[in-house]
Design an enzyme around this catalytic site. Structure first.
Site, PDB file in Angstrom:
ATOM      1  N   TYR A 160     -28.077  44.297 -41.018  1.00  0.00           N
ATOM      2  CA  TYR A 160     -27.007  44.290 -42.030  1.00  0.00           C
ATOM      3  C   TYR A 160     -25.781  43.635 -41.393  1.00  0.00           C
ATOM      4  O   TYR A 160     -24.698  44.218 -41.290  1.00  0.00           O
ATOM      5  CB  TYR A 160     -26.705  45.710 -42.536  1.00  0.00           C
ATOM      6  CG  TYR A 160     -26.234  45.707 -43.972  1.00  0.00           C
ATOM      7  CD1 TYR A 160     -27.140  45.506 -45.008  1.00  0.00           C
ATOM      8  CD2 TYR A 160     -24.896  45.848 -44.296  1.00  0.00           C
ATOM      9  CE1 TYR A 160     -26.721  45.468 -46.323  1.00  0.00           C
ATOM     10  CE2 TYR A 160     -24.460  45.812 -45.617  1.00  0.00           C
ATOM     11  CZ  TYR A 160     -25.385  45.616 -46.621  1.00  0.00           C
ATOM     12  OH  TYR A 160     -24.967  45.584 -47.920  1.00  0.00           O
ATOM     13  N   LEU A 161     -26.006  42.411 -40.981  1.00  0.00           N
ATOM     14  CA  LEU A 161     -25.081  41.742 -40.057  1.00  0.00           C
ATOM     15  C   LEU A 161     -23.775  41.310 -40.705  1.00  0.00           C
ATOM     16  O   LEU A 161     -23.743  40.922 -41.864  1.00  0.00           O
ATOM     17  CB  LEU A 161     -25.789  40.521 -39.463  1.00  0.00           C
ATOM     18  CG  LEU A 161     -27.100  40.834 -38.735  1.00  0.00           C
ATOM     19  CD1 LEU A 161     -27.773  39.547 -38.270  1.00  0.00           C
ATOM     20  CD2 LEU A 161     -26.879  41.770 -37.553  1.00  0.00           C
ATOM     21  N   GLY A 188     -18.693  40.802 -37.000  1.00  0.00           N
ATOM     22  CA  GLY A 188     -18.653  41.469 -35.684  1.00  0.00           C
ATOM     23  C   GLY A 188     -19.905  41.132 -34.892  1.00  0.00           C
ATOM     24  O   GLY A 188     -19.838  40.719 -33.721  1.00  0.00           O
ATOM     25  N   HIS A 189     -21.072  41.280 -35.541  1.00  0.00           N
ATOM     26  CA  HIS A 189     -22.329  40.925 -34.876  1.00  0.00           C
ATOM     27  C   HIS A 189     -22.355  39.438 -34.529  1.00  0.00           C
ATOM     28  O   HIS A 189     -22.765  39.043 -33.440  1.00  0.00           O
ATOM     29  CB  HIS A 189     -23.522  41.206 -35.794  1.00  0.00           C
ATOM     30  CG  HIS A 189     -23.692  42.626 -36.205  1.00  0.00           C
ATOM     31  ND1 HIS A 189     -23.492  43.049 -37.498  1.00  0.00           N
ATOM     32  CD2 HIS A 189     -24.061  43.727 -35.514  1.00  0.00           C
ATOM     33  CE1 HIS A 189     -23.747  44.354 -37.584  1.00  0.00           C
ATOM     34  NE2 HIS A 189     -24.084  44.787 -36.394  1.00  0.00           N
ATOM     35  N   GLY A 205     -20.714  44.976 -28.407  1.00  0.00           N
ATOM     36  CA  GLY A 205     -19.363  44.995 -28.962  1.00  0.00           C
ATOM     37  C   GLY A 205     -18.520  46.162 -28.464  1.00  0.00           C
ATOM     38  O   GLY A 205     -19.028  47.262 -28.244  1.00  0.00           O
ATOM     39  N   LYS A 261     -16.549  47.604 -30.304  1.00  0.00           N
ATOM     40  CA  LYS A 261     -16.467  48.520 -31.443  1.00  0.00           C
ATOM     41  C   LYS A 261     -17.093  49.868 -31.075  1.00  0.00           C
ATOM     42  O   LYS A 261     -16.579  50.925 -31.400  1.00  0.00           O
ATOM     43  CB  LYS A 261     -17.197  47.889 -32.632  1.00  0.00           C
ATOM     44  CG  LYS A 261     -17.666  48.822 -33.709  1.00  0.00           C
ATOM     45  CD  LYS A 261     -16.592  49.087 -34.695  1.00  0.00           C
ATOM     46  CE  LYS A 261     -16.886  50.136 -35.732  1.00  0.00           C
ATOM     47  NZ  LYS A 261     -18.244  50.439 -36.026  1.00  0.00           N
ATOM     48  N   ASP A 262     -18.259  49.799 -30.390  1.00  0.00           N
ATOM     49  CA  ASP A 262     -18.952  51.013 -29.946  1.00  0.00           C
ATOM     50  C   ASP A 262     -18.655  51.166 -28.457  1.00  0.00           C
ATOM     51  O   ASP A 262     -19.489  50.868 -27.603  1.00  0.00           O
ATOM     52  CB  ASP A 262     -20.449  50.876 -30.212  1.00  0.00           C
ATOM     53  CG  ASP A 262     -20.732  50.660 -31.685  1.00  0.00           C
ATOM     54  OD1 ASP A 262     -20.949  51.640 -32.391  1.00  0.00           O
ATOM     55  OD2 ASP A 262     -20.684  49.484 -32.150  1.00  0.00           O
ATOM     56  N   MET A 284     -14.903  46.142 -38.735  1.00  0.00           N
ATOM     57  CA  MET A 284     -16.149  45.786 -39.434  1.00  0.00           C
ATOM     58  C   MET A 284     -17.269  46.704 -38.992  1.00  0.00           C
ATOM     59  O   MET A 284     -17.415  46.997 -37.808  1.00  0.00           O
ATOM     60  CB  MET A 284     -16.529  44.341 -39.136  1.00  0.00           C
ATOM     61  CG  MET A 284     -15.669  43.365 -39.865  1.00  0.00           C
ATOM     62  SD  MET A 284     -16.388  41.718 -39.771  1.00  0.00           S
ATOM     63  CE  MET A 284     -15.075  40.823 -40.556  1.00  0.00           C
ATOM     64  N   ARG A 309     -21.772  50.245 -41.956  1.00  0.00           N
ATOM     65  CA  ARG A 309     -21.596  51.449 -42.779  1.00  0.00           C
ATOM     66  C   ARG A 309     -20.448  51.318 -43.784  1.00  0.00           C
ATOM     67  O   ARG A 309     -20.350  52.131 -44.697  1.00  0.00           O
ATOM     68  CB  ARG A 309     -21.359  52.671 -41.894  1.00  0.00           C
ATOM     69  CG  ARG A 309     -22.598  53.099 -41.139  1.00  0.00           C
ATOM     70  CD  ARG A 309     -22.415  54.469 -40.491  1.00  0.00           C
ATOM     71  NE  ARG A 309     -23.666  54.995 -39.974  1.00  0.00           N
ATOM     72  CZ  ARG A 309     -24.080  54.862 -38.717  1.00  0.00           C
ATOM     73  NH1 ARG A 309     -23.323  54.233 -37.842  1.00  0.00           N
ATOM     74  NH2 ARG A 309     -25.242  55.357 -38.330  1.00  0.00           N
TER      75      ARG A 309
END
Ligand code: AMP
Length: 288
Positions: free
Chosen positions: A39-40, A43-44, A154, A156-157, A191, A194
């Protein structure tokens, strides 16, 4: 492959992926790898671009890993869009998409797990028991399947990134781990796949996370270095938006994730919250 006109190859079997990786390595090609759950979004794709410039062959995996979801979490309803993802990856000149079924990754009799004891504690580790064990296990498996020279994750995590750096050091994976900065929507929302679950009202409420982190960062930049004061300011700001269930706000050392009292070295201020029952995380780096 860099500069070639080849179409992206789709690989669904572990053995086939390993054979391709062996061949690429034998040909002296540097493999760059970006693991995802699909579900790119941009960010990916920012990570894929980073891998593209650094490697001769880019492998992306899409695998919604059941072992990193707890009971009652969103494994079954995690968003999926294989066709859309393929088109996005082809446009980024990705060479191989590895997209295994769960049974291919965890055949019957499977019983080995990787656990990173300290870095997995606190933050998301407290709210998602077993999550980082699932992440560590699947990433170690993917490294042995794809055999990359570099892999990109990333910020992000953020806790996940440090868990992975720890695995690579502790288990002697000969892989360089690179990170990509957190990519946001134009209005600041981090981004995330979810975000697709959010109602229009939830989407607006979610902006509070970014705004609150920014407040913390501004406070820090105007001289406040006491971590508990910064945390309280961010907490108060998030909680001022109705309909957000805050899970945590914490400041940790950006390199080790150790708890800190004063922000001296680069630190990460991280937040997790539920909005419309959707779990969102965000963070900002202080002092970098
Ligand atoms: P996921 O598909 O959520 O497992 O994420 C796959 C990779 O993309 C992980 O390394 C994430 O940290 C990274 N990623 C997800 N969202 C973002 C974002 N907004 N900015 C940068 N990287 C991201």
């Amino acid at each position: 492959m860099k500069g070639s006109e080849n179409k992206m190859e789709i690989i669904r079997k572990v053995k086939e992926m390993q054979e391709i990786s062996d061949r690429l390595r034998h040909e002296g090609k540097k493999i760059g790898f970006v693991p995802t759950m699909g579900y790119l979004h941009e960010g990916h794709l920012s990570l894929v671009r980073k891998a593209r410039v650094l490697s001769d062959a880019v492998v992306v995996s899409i695998f919604v890993n059941p072992t990193q979801f707890g009971p009652g979490e969103d494994f079954e309803r995690y968003p999926r869009d294989e066709e859309g993802d393929k088109a996005k990856l082809e446009a980024e000149d990705v060479d191989f998409l590895f997209i295994p079924e769960a049974g291919e990754m965890y055949p019957s009799g499977y019983q080995t797990h990787v656990e990173v004891t300290e870095v997995s504690k606190g933050l998301c580790g407290d709210f998602r028991p077993g999550h980082f064990r699932g992440v560590a296990t699947v990433v170690a498996k993917l490294f042995n399947i794809v055999k990359p020279r570099v892999a990109v994750f990333g910020e992000k995590d953020y806790q996940q990134l440090l868990v992975i750096k720890r695995i690579v050091r502790d288990l002697n994976f000969d892989i360089e781990i690179l990170s990509g900065t957190l990519i946001r929507e134009e209005d600041g929302l981090a981004m995330s796949s979810r975000n697709a679950y959010l109602s229009p009202e939830g989407r607006q409420k979610a902006l509070s996370l970014y705004r609150s982190l920014l407040k913390g960062k501004e406070l820090y930049e105007t001289g406040e270095k006491d971590a508990s004061v910064l945390v309280k300011a961010v907490q108060k700001s998030v909680e001022s938006t109705a309909g957000i269930v805050l899970q945590y706000v914490e400041i940790r050392d950006a390199e080790t994730l150790d708890r800190i009292e004063r922000v001296g070295k680069p630190s990460v201020i991280a937040v997790a919250a539920l909005i419309d029952s959707v779990r969102l995380i965000d963070n900002m780096i202080l002092g970098r």
